[in-house]
Design an enzyme around this catalytic site. Sequence first.
Site, PDB file in Angstrom:
ATOM      1  N   LYS A 198       1.100  -0.726  -0.216  1.00  0.00           N
ATOM      2  CA  LYS A 198       0.209   0.078   0.230  1.00  0.00           C
ATOM      3  C   LYS A 198       0.957   0.703  -0.361  1.00  0.00           C
ATOM      4  O   LYS A 198       2.690   1.160  -0.254  1.00  0.00           O
ATOM      5  CB  LYS A 198      -0.924  -0.319   0.970  1.00  0.00           C
ATOM      6  CG  LYS A 198      -1.590  -0.715   0.970  1.00  0.00           C
ATOM      7  CD  LYS A 198      -2.789  -0.942   2.382  1.00  0.00           C
ATOM      8  CE  LYS A 198      -3.937  -2.062   2.284  1.00  0.00           C
ATOM      9  NZ  LYS A 198      -4.434  -2.211   3.503  1.00  0.00           N
ATOM     10  N   TYR A 220     -12.474  -3.728  -3.732  1.00  0.00           N
ATOM     11  CA  TYR A 220     -12.590  -3.754  -1.450  1.00  0.00           C
ATOM     12  C   TYR A 220     -14.446  -4.550  -1.505  1.00  0.00           C
ATOM     13  O   TYR A 220     -14.763  -4.752  -0.477  1.00  0.00           O
ATOM     14  CB  TYR A 220     -13.029  -2.653  -0.790  1.00  0.00           C
ATOM     15  CG  TYR A 220     -10.840  -2.406  -0.252  1.00  0.00           C
ATOM     16  CD1 TYR A 220     -10.642  -3.624   0.848  1.00  0.00           C
ATOM     17  CD2 TYR A 220     -10.344  -1.884  -0.594  1.00  0.00           C
ATOM     18  CE1 TYR A 220      -9.232  -4.139   1.331  1.00  0.00           C
ATOM     19  CE2 TYR A 220      -8.937  -1.568  -0.642  1.00  0.00           C
ATOM     20  CZ  TYR A 220      -8.651  -2.577   0.273  1.00  0.00           C
ATOM     21  OH  TYR A 220      -7.131  -3.011   1.101  1.00  0.00           O
ATOM     22  N   ARG A 228      -0.423 -14.913   4.366  1.00  0.00           N
ATOM     23  CA  ARG A 228      -1.694 -14.031   5.410  1.00  0.00           C
ATOM     24  C   ARG A 228      -0.228 -14.347   6.834  1.00  0.00           C
ATOM     25  O   ARG A 228      -0.193 -13.393   7.556  1.00  0.00           O
ATOM     26  CB  ARG A 228      -2.829 -14.888   5.368  1.00  0.00           C
ATOM     27  CG  ARG A 228      -3.377 -14.610   4.539  1.00  0.00           C
ATOM     28  CD  ARG A 228      -4.025 -13.204   4.292  1.00  0.00           C
ATOM     29  NE  ARG A 228      -5.577 -12.716   5.522  1.00  0.00           N
ATOM     30  CZ  ARG A 228      -6.012 -12.020   5.577  1.00  0.00           C
ATOM     31  NH1 ARG A 228      -6.187 -10.640   4.852  1.00  0.00           N
ATOM     32  NH2 ARG A 228      -7.208 -11.996   6.439  1.00  0.00           N
ATOM     33  N   THR A 252      -4.619  -7.783  10.661  1.00  0.00           N
ATOM     34  CA  THR A 252      -4.645  -6.553  10.456  1.00  0.00           C
ATOM     35  C   THR A 252      -4.413  -5.271  10.979  1.00  0.00           C
ATOM     36  O   THR A 252      -4.070  -4.007  10.954  1.00  0.00           O
ATOM     37  CB  THR A 252      -6.686  -6.454  10.205  1.00  0.00           C
ATOM     38  OG1 THR A 252      -7.248  -7.160   9.338  1.00  0.00           O
ATOM     39  CG2 THR A 252      -6.883  -5.538   8.864  1.00  0.00           C
ATOM     40  N   ARG A 286       3.484  -6.595   9.420  1.00  0.00           N
ATOM     41  CA  ARG A 286       2.739  -5.688  10.375  1.00  0.00           C
ATOM     42  C   ARG A 286       3.320  -5.469  11.513  1.00  0.00           C
ATOM     43  O   ARG A 286       2.772  -4.376  12.244  1.00  0.00           O
ATOM     44  CB  ARG A 286       1.150  -5.630  10.206  1.00  0.00           C
ATOM     45  CG  ARG A 286       0.525  -5.321   8.789  1.00  0.00           C
ATOM     46  CD  ARG A 286      -0.909  -6.572   8.677  1.00  0.00           C
ATOM     47  NE  ARG A 286      -1.872  -5.539   7.162  1.00  0.00           N
ATOM     48  CZ  ARG A 286      -2.806  -6.449   7.324  1.00  0.00           C
ATOM     49  NH1 ARG A 286      -3.439  -7.740   7.496  1.00  0.00           N
ATOM     50  NH2 ARG A 286      -2.868  -6.354   5.951  1.00  0.00           N
ATOM     51  N   ASN A 320      -1.686  -0.250   7.800  1.00  0.00           N
ATOM     52  CA  ASN A 320      -0.868  -1.990   7.773  1.00  0.00           C
ATOM     53  C   ASN A 320      -0.364  -1.844   6.477  1.00  0.00           C
ATOM     54  O   ASN A 320      -0.081  -3.233   6.521  1.00  0.00           O
ATOM     55  CB  ASN A 320      -1.924  -2.435   7.707  1.00  0.00           C
ATOM     56  CG  ASN A 320      -3.361  -2.790   6.690  1.00  0.00           C
ATOM     57  OD1 ASN A 320      -3.163  -2.683   6.177  1.00  0.00           O
ATOM     58  ND2 ASN A 320      -4.333  -3.256   7.659  1.00  0.00           N
ATOM     59  N   HIS A 377      -1.394  -5.610   1.710  1.00  0.00           N
ATOM     60  CA  HIS A 377      -3.659  -6.398   1.361  1.00  0.00           C
ATOM     61  C   HIS A 377      -2.334  -7.315   0.859  1.00  0.00           C
ATOM     62  O   HIS A 377      -2.589  -8.004  -0.039  1.00  0.00           O
ATOM     63  CB  HIS A 377      -4.247  -5.666   0.212  1.00  0.00           C
ATOM     64  CG  HIS A 377      -5.164  -6.378   0.462  1.00  0.00           C
ATOM     65  ND1 HIS A 377      -6.670  -6.832   0.798  1.00  0.00           N
ATOM     66  CD2 HIS A 377      -4.796  -7.135  -0.801  1.00  0.00           C
ATOM     67  CE1 HIS A 377      -6.837  -7.843  -0.034  1.00  0.00           C
ATOM     68  NE2 HIS A 377      -6.005  -8.125  -1.047  1.00  0.00           N
ATOM     69  N   GLU A 381      -9.093 -11.005  -7.096  1.00  0.00           N
ATOM     70  CA  GLU A 381      -8.617 -10.051  -7.438  1.00  0.00           C
ATOM     71  C   GLU A 381      -7.363  -9.920  -8.634  1.00  0.00           C
ATOM     72  O   GLU A 381      -6.925  -9.052  -8.840  1.00  0.00           O
ATOM     73  CB  GLU A 381      -7.817  -9.883  -5.641  1.00  0.00           C
ATOM     74  CG  GLU A 381      -8.537  -9.768  -4.797  1.00  0.00           C
ATOM     75  CD  GLU A 381      -7.796  -9.662  -3.565  1.00  0.00           C
ATOM     76  OE1 GLU A 381      -8.623  -9.291  -2.311  1.00  0.00           O
ATOM     77  OE2 GLU A 381      -7.058 -10.325  -3.042  1.00  0.00           O
TER      78      GLU A 381
END
Length: 198
Positions: A11, A51, A116, A122, A133, A153, A156, A167
Amino acid sequence: MQNEKTFVIIKPDGVQRTLIGEIIRRYERMGLKMVALKMLVPTAEMAERHYTLDPEWLRKVGEKSIASYKAKNIPAPSDDPITLGKKVLTRLVKFVTSGPVVAMVWQGAHAVGIVRKMTGGTEPLSSDIGTIRGDFVLDSYQIADVSDRAIRNLVHASGSVAEAENEIKLWFKPEEILNYRLIQDAILYDVNLDGILE
Ligand code: GDP
Ligand code: MG
């Protein structure tokens, strides 16, 4: 299974923090294979489409947000998950369109779950140390809410194989996804390790 693909965006905060190399290094050294990469400034339309690919996302994020207010004993600004979800979306679109991002597709066994795990939870305040993160950013919902902005954060990452497929289709043309073999694929996946000893 070794062809499982997941979608990652560094991001705008990740790019501004000069963490592109660090983030890529982490996924790469895990054994995942980068099969697509581009840098761009997303349009508001792209961000919103991203999103809302899952029609349930607004409600789910709203519910998650209400639960996290409850856990902290803070009154939620609304009891309606959709209203809260829309608020989160508006802030996210503003954030994600604020500067360049790096969009990538990573491939490998359990790519979605592994990415992940490495990316972390998150909210950076509670993301585990050792995750991206958890290691590189100190934001919280509380601070973000006070300033009416999205939580920063860094990354994504797709939450499921189905999410990843949708996506990837949104962000990349089929010909932008490369199909190639890395030498290290052999040590990761081949049944026989013949050819190491001379
Ligand atoms: P992720 O998959 O871990 O990024 O989390 P989600 O898909 O649930 O949410 C996407 C993005 O929405 C997150 O990266 C946050 O920026 C934002 N978000 C999610 N849940 C909340 C929340 O409870 N409160 C706030 N303020 N933002 C949230
Ligand atoms: Mg998500």
